[in-house]
Design a protein around this motif. Sequence first.
Motif, PDB file in Angstrom:
ATOM      1  N   GLY A 140       0.789  -1.218   0.000  1.00 22.29           N
ATOM      2  CA  GLY A 140       0.000   0.000   0.000  1.00 22.29           C
ATOM      3  C   GLY A 140       0.822   1.269   0.000  1.00 22.29           C
ATOM      4  N   GLY A 141       2.143   1.137   0.147  1.00 24.63           N
ATOM      5  CA  GLY A 141       3.025   2.303   0.118  1.00 24.63           C
ATOM      6  C   GLY A 141       3.670   2.478  -1.239  1.00 24.63           C
ATOM      7  N   ILE A 142       4.327   3.604  -1.425  1.00 25.39           N
ATOM      8  CA  ILE A 142       4.978   3.933  -2.690  1.00 25.39           C
ATOM      9  C   ILE A 142       6.468   3.623  -2.587  1.00 25.39           C
ATOM     10  N   ALA A 143       6.958   2.734  -3.445  1.00 21.14           N
ATOM     11  CA  ALA A 143       8.375   2.398  -3.452  1.00 21.14           C
ATOM     12  C   ALA A 143       9.179   3.374  -4.301  1.00 21.14           C
ATOM     13  N   VAL A 144       8.615   3.780  -5.454  1.00 15.95           N
ATOM     14  CA  VAL A 144       9.276   4.729  -6.356  1.00 15.95           C
ATOM     15  C   VAL A 144       8.240   5.748  -6.803  1.00 15.95           C
ATOM     16  N   ALA A 145       8.543   7.025  -6.604  1.00 15.38           N
ATOM     17  CA  ALA A 145       7.627   8.099  -6.987  1.00 15.38           C
ATOM     18  C   ALA A 145       8.207   8.902  -8.140  1.00 15.38           C
ATOM     19  N   SER A 146       7.322   9.536  -8.906  1.00 15.77           N
ATOM     20  CA  SER A 146       7.775  10.367 -10.021  1.00 15.77           C
ATOM     21  C   SER A 146       8.475  11.608  -9.495  1.00 15.77           C
ATOM     22  N   PRO A 147       9.510  12.073 -10.182  1.00 16.30           N
ATOM     23  CA  PRO A 147      10.210  13.290  -9.759  1.00 16.30           C
ATOM     24  C   PRO A 147       9.475  14.530 -10.234  1.00 16.30           C
ATOM     25  N   PRO A 148       9.755  15.683  -9.622  1.00 20.00           N
ATOM     26  CA  PRO A 148       9.165  16.930 -10.138  1.00 20.00           C
ATOM     27  C   PRO A 148       9.743  17.269 -11.506  1.00 20.00           C
ATOM     28  N   LYS A 149       8.969  18.026 -12.282  1.00 18.31           N
ATOM     29  CA  LYS A 149       9.388  18.389 -13.628  1.00 18.31           C
ATOM     30  C   LYS A 149       9.647  19.885 -13.740  1.00 18.31           C
ATOM     31  N   GLU A 150      10.497  20.219 -14.668  1.00 19.50           N
ATOM     32  CA  GLU A 150      10.827  21.622 -14.913  1.00 19.50           C
ATOM     33  C   GLU A 150       9.615  22.367 -15.451  1.00 19.50           C
TER      34      GLU A 150
END
Length: 248
Positions: A140-150
């Motif tokens: 139920g947790g996030i192992a890899v999240a998307s990074p912020p974008k420019e």
Amino acid sequence: MDKVVATAAEAVADIPNGVTIAVGGFGLVGVPEILINALLEQGATDLETVSNNCGTDGFGLGVLLEKGRIRRTISSYVGSNKEFARQYLSGELEVELTPQGTLAERLRAGGAGIPAFFTPAGVGTQVEEGGLPLRYDGKGGIAVASPPKETREFDGETYVMERGIVADYALVHAWKGDRHGNLVYRTSARNFNPPAATSGRITIAQVEHLVEPGELDPNEIHTAGIHVQRVVHVGPVTVGIENRTVRS
């Protein structure tokens, strides 16, 4: 200039493990299912796919997914593919969810040699700010999240930068094609097939009707043969219905 290969198996025989494959189609329409099935038999694994969706249960990219051949996918939505949802939530599959129009433009840009572009889609959301779950941990947790974008401002409006996509291979479906690789798509099958075709370093097209060079009206060609390396004549295909709704 004759790009026709005898069978789908021959067309996909050299696709190795670990490559990125752009795949045309939307739902059940315009899906290069014969090429996908040949790739299933060929055995390539650890694949990253780029497609509007990852097939449905038992069809299209769904058959590769069921056999654990796909490690990562860039898609617009999960849809009704239960195995897609299960693998994503369990942490078995990494998924980069991308707005549909953005995905189409990322493929088109990659094929046009454009490394990145700015779009208003996703500004002020996790698409821009990061934090979208690319991979879950199975608990139920996030192992890899998307990074912020420019982001950048143009004429007082904020836009987010998206990268173009260049795939190692592309698999597409066309209604007609000639021996030079010029392709014509029919009705709604002209969906993600054109941008997928141009984004592949090696593009393989399955065509329902194979014609000789010069038989296609140049004004009707949707994908020029310069983008296509292999053509397989598969004959007419039947398109199923993904969700049938009837009144009682």
